[in-house]
Design an enzyme around this catalytic site. Structure first.
Site, mmCIF file in Angstrom:
data_model
loop_
_atom_site.group_PDB
_atom_site.id
_atom_site.type_symbol
_atom_site.label_atom_id
_atom_site.label_comp_id
_atom_site.label_asym_id
_atom_site.label_seq_id
_atom_site.Cartn_x
_atom_site.Cartn_y
_atom_site.Cartn_z
ATOM 1 N N HIS A 1 -16.576 -16.106 -19.917
ATOM 2 C CA HIS A 1 -17.231 -17.376 -20.211
ATOM 3 C C HIS A 1 -18.569 -17.449 -19.475
ATOM 4 C CE1 HIS A 1 -14.920 -18.501 -16.484
ATOM 5 N NE2 HIS A 1 -16.124 -18.930 -16.160
HETATM 6 P P1 TYD Z 1 -10.845 -20.238 -15.899
HETATM 7 O O1 TYD Z 1 -12.054 -20.789 -15.257
HETATM 8 O O2 TYD Z 1 -10.848 -20.028 -17.365
HETATM 9 O O3 TYD Z 1 -10.404 -18.888 -15.188
HETATM 10 P P2 TYD Z 1 -11.096 -17.442 -15.126
HETATM 11 O O4 TYD Z 1 -12.528 -17.609 -15.485
HETATM 12 O O5 TYD Z 1 -10.901 -17.024 -13.734
HETATM 13 O O6 TYD Z 1 -10.392 -16.517 -16.034
HETATM 14 O O7 TYD Z 1 -9.631 -21.188 -15.498
HETATM 15 C C1 TYD Z 1 -8.289 -20.870 -15.808
HETATM 16 C C2 TYD Z 1 -7.516 -22.174 -15.929
HETATM 17 O O8 TYD Z 1 -7.525 -22.897 -14.712
HETATM 18 C C3 TYD Z 1 -8.095 -23.104 -16.991
HETATM 19 O O9 TYD Z 1 -6.991 -23.701 -17.677
HETATM 20 C C4 TYD Z 1 -8.812 -24.161 -16.214
HETATM 21 C C5 TYD Z 1 -8.084 -24.194 -14.883
HETATM 22 N N1 TYD Z 1 -8.984 -24.498 -13.754
HETATM 23 C C6 TYD Z 1 -8.903 -25.739 -13.148
HETATM 24 O O10 TYD Z 1 -8.120 -26.615 -13.528
HETATM 25 N N2 TYD Z 1 -9.737 -25.998 -12.097
HETATM 26 C C7 TYD Z 1 -10.623 -25.073 -11.640
HETATM 27 O O11 TYD Z 1 -11.375 -25.343 -10.665
HETATM 28 C C8 TYD Z 1 -10.682 -23.793 -12.291
HETATM 29 C C9 TYD Z 1 -11.660 -22.734 -11.853
HETATM 30 C C10 TYD Z 1 -9.847 -23.547 -13.343
#
Ligand code: TYD
Length: 146
Positions: free
Chosen positions: A59
């Protein structure tokens, strides 16, 4: 008045060498907001227990800057500004990768026991995410979120 987010490229993302306090009983590294990183630290999260072969990231953020640190183990980060891609290996707890807004990032090749520490400039906001690569390309083509 709304401030515009500059349009950053992969060249604006850089490795930052953090302070390392050597001690016979163990080392300590420090990150201070608006000093070691060019933003206020508003949120900290960490990623751990990543199963072998799995990827994270995939992302971009519209306005958020972050510092990514491998506090244990190693992994690769691929940065993409829509024109240029760059892969950085993170494997030192005193090295942080500054990632600016508008940069697509992918994290993979996690070693066993890797722990990814992320210091972020903003609180969590799903609206700040671009999770689809075609949408990201479109966002870059339109000149970012400014
Ligand atoms: P995501 O940012 O997509 O993870 P990565 O980029 O590490 O693969 O986040 C994964 C899940 O966690 C998504 O459902 C959103 C949640 N999340 C939160 O609730 N709070 C946060 O601060 C973060 C970073 C993620």
């Amino acid at each position: 008045m709304k401030t515009c987010t500059p349009i950053y490229g992969v060249d604006d993302c850089r490795l930052i060498t953090l302070d390392k306090h050597h001690h016979p009983n163990g080392n300590l590294s420090v990150v201070e907001g608006n000093a070691d990183v060019p933003f206020d630290i508003r949120r900290v999260y960490y990623i751990y227990d990543v199963p072998g072969g799995e990827d994270r990231g995939g992302h971009a953020h519209k306005n958020l800057s972050q510092l990514i640190v491998s506090v244990s183990g190693s992994f690769d980060v691929t940065l993409d500004d829509g024109k240029e891609r760059r892969k950085i290996v993170l494997n030192r707890p005193y090295m942080g990768l500054l990632v600016r807004p508008g940069i697509w990032r992918e994290l993979n090749n996690f070693s066993s026991g890797a722990v990814t520490l992320v210091l972020a400039s903003e609180l969590f906001d799903e609206e700040d995410y671009i999770r689809n690569y075609a949408d990201f390309k479109d966002f870059r083509k339109k000149g970012g979120g400014g």
